[in-house]
Design an enzyme around this catalytic site. Sequence first.
Site, PDB file in Angstrom:
ATOM      1  CB  CYS A   1       8.693  -4.450   1.865  1.00  0.00           C
ATOM      2  SG  CYS A   1       7.272  -3.732   2.635  1.00  0.00           S
TER       3      CYS A   1
ATOM      4  CB  ALA B   1      -2.312   8.066  -6.520  1.00  0.00           C
TER       5      ALA B   1
END
Length: 398
Positions: A333, A208
């Site tokens: 990341c 989402a």
Amino acid sequence: MRRIYLDHAATTPVAPRVREAMMPYLEEKFGNPSSIHSFGREAAEAIDEARQALAALIGAQPEEIIFTSGGSESDTMALFGVFQARQNKAGREPSRGGNHLITTAIEHHAVLHTCQALEKRGARVTYLPVDKYGLVAPEQVAEAISDETILVSVMHANNEIGAIEPVAEIGRICRERGVVFHTDAVQTIGHIPVDVGAMNADLLSLSAHKLYGPKGVGALYRRRGTRITPLIYGGGHERGLRSGTENVAGIAGLGAAARLAQQEMAAEDPRQAALRDRLLNGIEERIPDIIRTGHPTRRLPNSASVCIRYVEGESMLLNLDFAGIAASSGSACTSGSLEASHVLLAIGLEHDVAHGSLRLTLGHDNTDEDIVQVLETLPPIVGKLRAISPLYPGKGAS
Ligand SMILES: *Cc1c(COP(=O)(O)O)cnc(C)c1O
């Protein structure tokens, strides 16, 4: 200072309409969807509506949607789920089983690290290479499939370079060979049209917070009949495949985000693509020694990515941030560590070039004015960093 957010591939803001759709479930409509009473029923209704909206967005049936905690869980569930359901169990598996998985060198870590975990549990994994644009060749998928292959996982669009993979073709090959096909569509759902039927996908992951919804909620599309085992056991929610009391507000938000995407995509795609092209052309005109990454045409409308030679990506990001511009140098990341991005290495870039990567990903709120500001701000930053770089051949000049 006016801040400009150009990191929509990392996460998007929650759209006002999404927030509005969520609020009742954080306030008066707090019921547990499994409860019989009216509180429970209104929560269950919210989940039903969200399931329908999301299914409609991707051409699925509502019962084929499994709500999860996001893209990483959906990816892990798809890979572990198929492996555990179809792995060879000496003499106990009547239908086809095996231990071979096929994926690509440029997947998100949610897929790659899951593959590594499965290798420790006896899986054999083929990591297909990509070409210089970041595209996987469907013929290579076909060649890699053997009698032992149980799953092919190829992402729909890459999060670092925006390349859109030929997933429909790959899905067709998998279908013909009786192999389950999973695609990580986290970067495409809500951004470009996706149809699980046209794509021949058996499993598809989405999240989402990449489409103006809240963080910590997503879904796995599972074509009816595709066998997977659950990751989470309990009360048998989500057809027994993902137990746990539902994140009702989050799911309502995902549903609202799906409806919003369906309304706005047709107008937003060309608008963002025009801004993206202005940005890329402008950077190329103003800064020498630029390498565009990703495919020139098969790319996400909101994604601009380049490598800027003789510049260290992290320093560039810090300088841009100081000037109010939020950008990224690959995946969220990967930034923050000094390792070069596995995606940029896979498309054949040298380590030092890959270190100068810059990813600018646009969203609903970005305007022409934002592009102008980036094009004014970036060249002097690059000039300054190159002037102090020992690698820069034109040392002193910008
Ligand atoms: C963001 C992202 C994920 C992870 O999704 P989360 O909801 O943050 O866990 C997985 N795959 C791709 C391609 C992504 O961009």
